[in-house]
Design a protein around this motif. Structure first.
Motif, PDB file in Angstrom:
ATOM      1  N   MET A   1      40.787  10.261 -15.421  1.00  0.00           N
ATOM      2  CA  MET A   1      41.838   9.724 -14.582  1.00  0.00           C
ATOM      3  C   MET A   1      42.715   8.748 -15.543  1.00  0.00           C
ATOM      4  O   MET A   1      42.213   8.352 -16.503  1.00  0.00           O
ATOM      5  CB  MET A   1      41.398   8.890 -13.496  1.00  0.00           C
ATOM      6  N   SER A   2      43.698   8.728 -15.416  1.00  0.00           N
ATOM      7  CA  SER A   2      44.578   7.805 -16.151  1.00  0.00           C
ATOM      8  C   SER A   2      44.382   6.321 -16.071  1.00  0.00           C
ATOM      9  O   SER A   2      44.416   5.814 -17.201  1.00  0.00           O
ATOM     10  CB  SER A   2      46.174   7.966 -15.834  1.00  0.00           C
ATOM     11  N   GLY A   4      41.296   5.370 -15.816  1.00  0.00           N
ATOM     12  CA  GLY A   4      40.050   4.862 -16.311  1.00  0.00           C
ATOM     13  C   GLY A   4      39.054   4.342 -15.262  1.00  0.00           C
ATOM     14  O   GLY A   4      37.806   3.850 -15.698  1.00  0.00           O
ATOM     15  N   PRO A   6      36.002   3.659 -13.238  1.00  0.00           N
ATOM     16  CA  PRO A   6      35.009   4.624 -12.732  1.00  0.00           C
ATOM     17  C   PRO A   6      34.848   4.851 -11.290  1.00  0.00           C
ATOM     18  O   PRO A   6      34.547   6.209 -10.922  1.00  0.00           O
ATOM     19  CB  PRO A   6      33.569   3.540 -13.198  1.00  0.00           C
ATOM     20  N   LYS A   8      37.307   5.087  -9.078  1.00  0.00           N
ATOM     21  CA  LYS A   8      38.509   6.156  -8.701  1.00  0.00           C
ATOM     22  C   LYS A   8      38.035   7.519  -9.485  1.00  0.00           C
ATOM     23  O   LYS A   8      38.267   8.529  -8.772  1.00  0.00           O
ATOM     24  CB  LYS A   8      39.695   5.764  -9.418  1.00  0.00           C
ATOM     25  N   ILE A   9      37.411   7.463 -10.451  1.00  0.00           N
ATOM     26  CA  ILE A   9      37.163   8.884 -11.255  1.00  0.00           C
ATOM     27  C   ILE A   9      36.104   9.675 -10.160  1.00  0.00           C
ATOM     28  O   ILE A   9      36.159  10.559 -10.162  1.00  0.00           O
ATOM     29  CB  ILE A   9      36.656   8.761 -12.437  1.00  0.00           C
ATOM     30  N   GLN A  13      36.107  12.896  -8.113  1.00  0.00           N
ATOM     31  CA  GLN A  13      35.306  14.108  -8.136  1.00  0.00           C
ATOM     32  C   GLN A  13      34.642  14.421  -6.843  1.00  0.00           C
ATOM     33  O   GLN A  13      34.397  15.501  -6.561  1.00  0.00           O
ATOM     34  CB  GLN A  13      34.058  13.667  -9.280  1.00  0.00           C
ATOM     35  N   GLU A  72      36.088  17.930 -13.301  1.00  0.00           N
ATOM     36  CA  GLU A  72      37.291  17.268 -14.030  1.00  0.00           C
ATOM     37  C   GLU A  72      38.451  17.278 -13.251  1.00  0.00           C
ATOM     38  O   GLU A  72      38.819  18.311 -12.464  1.00  0.00           O
ATOM     39  CB  GLU A  72      37.990  18.538 -15.278  1.00  0.00           C
ATOM     40  N   SER A  74      41.023  14.828 -13.231  1.00  0.00           N
ATOM     41  CA  SER A  74      42.292  14.698 -13.515  1.00  0.00           C
ATOM     42  C   SER A  74      43.200  15.596 -12.945  1.00  0.00           C
ATOM     43  O   SER A  74      43.353  16.840 -12.923  1.00  0.00           O
ATOM     44  CB  SER A  74      42.555  14.750 -15.149  1.00  0.00           C
ATOM     45  N   ARG A  78      42.898  19.484 -13.895  1.00  0.00           N
ATOM     46  CA  ARG A  78      41.768  19.622 -13.032  1.00  0.00           C
ATOM     47  C   ARG A  78      41.445  21.330 -13.203  1.00  0.00           C
ATOM     48  O   ARG A  78      42.296  22.139 -13.439  1.00  0.00           O
ATOM     49  CB  ARG A  78      42.289  19.475 -11.586  1.00  0.00           C
TER      50      ARG A  78
END
Length: 310
Positions: A1-2, A4, A6, A8-9, A13, A72, A74, A78
């Motif tokens: 993710m833009s 960064g 954790p 939110k990433i 996912q 992934e 993003s 993705r």
């Protein structure tokens, strides 16, 4: 993710894993026992996800935890969902790549040979009478070959019941979405229960008779899904009572009675009998309205579209 972050990433996912399995946020929240708002905050990185809850999400979505963490998420790179679905097939009764389907149409079951043999054994001699050796003989495999796919007879039973509940919930969501008001949604959900427990009577029969054969953790997981199905009916009954259309003395008891009469169908209905699934659905929706003491001074009871009614 833009950014960064954790949380939110990980939230992204989890959302991608849920979307890959074609589950709505509300459905997954119900299976987790949390509110849709709570799950939304998790997926948007506003609420930290515990390891225990992540493990529970992975179990429901039929992923390993590490597989979710390797997704992934993003928005720019993705992974393609259709490719991931081919890597992670799941039996839920509906092709996962579809965005919509006709919930009244039933194709043959697509179990793998081992699970098909296990279902046959459970139907013929029951879970406790079945053996891995007998299942292996039925699908013309060695016992060691069976263990390559399923670690135990218990895992096979859990897979059968997960399949059944996954398919039923998917069809229920689609049926419910067609209703324009609470009464119509109630009738569509009842129709769906009737069609499922006739077209999938083998799954319904095993589900009704073998829940007691599951170990505690598996029983709890399957029961959570059953409770979600019951709550769908309960919610539409409550709305219809609030709107003044249903007047049962005890709405929750009436709701459970309607669901029970539908789930009992596999115990007596036969495909070569005089009643087709569609005709039974006509009968049962009428009975369900009577149970709910349906009354409307300004309009008649809703009717279902005409299908096959021999």
């Amino acid at each position: 993710m833009s950014d960064g972050c954790p949380d939110k990433i990980l939230g992204a996912q989890v959302r991608l894993a849920r979307e890959l399995r074609k589950l709505s946020l509300r459905t997954l929240a119900g299976l987790l026992g949390v509110s849709p708002a709570t799950l939304s905050h998790v997926e948007n990185g506003k609420t930290r996800l515990s390891a225990v809850r992540l493990s529970r999400i992975a179990d429901i979505l039929d992923f390993e935890v590490h597989e979710i963490l390797e997704l992934e998420a993003s928005p720019h790179d993705r992974m393609d969902a259709s490719t991931e679905l081919r890597r992670h097939p799941r039996h839920d009764g509906v092709e996962l790549g579809e965005t919509s389907f006709d919930w009244r149409v039933y194709e043959p079951l697509t179990f793998d040979p081992v699970l098909s043999a296990a279902l046959g054994e459970f139907l013929d001699i029951g879970y406790h009478g079945a053996s891995v050796r007998g299942i292996a003989a039925r699908c013309d495999m060695s016992v060691s070959g069976i263990y390559h796919y399923y670690s135990s007879k218990q895992e096979m039973l859990r897979a059968v019941l997960d399949y059944a509940m996954g398919e039923l919930l998917r069809r229920s969501e689609c049926a419910r979405a067609e209703g324009q008001d609470s009464v119509a949604r109630f009738l569509l959900l009842v129709e769906n229960l009737v069609l499922f427990h006739t077209h999938r009577r083998e799954l319904g029969f095993v589900g009704a008779g073998e829940m007691r054969s599951l170990d505690a953790d598996n029983r709890r997981a399957v029961a959570d899904k059953r409770n979600l199905q019951q709550r769908m009916i309960d919610e539409e009954v409550a709305r219809s009572v609030s709107d003044g259309f249903f007047r049962p003395d005890s709405p929750l008891d009436a709701s459970r009675a309607v669901v029970t009469m539908c789930t009992a169908l596999p115990s007596w209905w036969r495909p070569d009998g005089p009643l087709s699934p569609s005709r039974l659905a006509d009968m049962y929706t009428t009975i369900a309205l009577d149970v709910m003491r349906y009354r409307s001074p300004d309009r008649p009871a809703p009717t279902r579209p005409a299908l096959d009614r021999p």
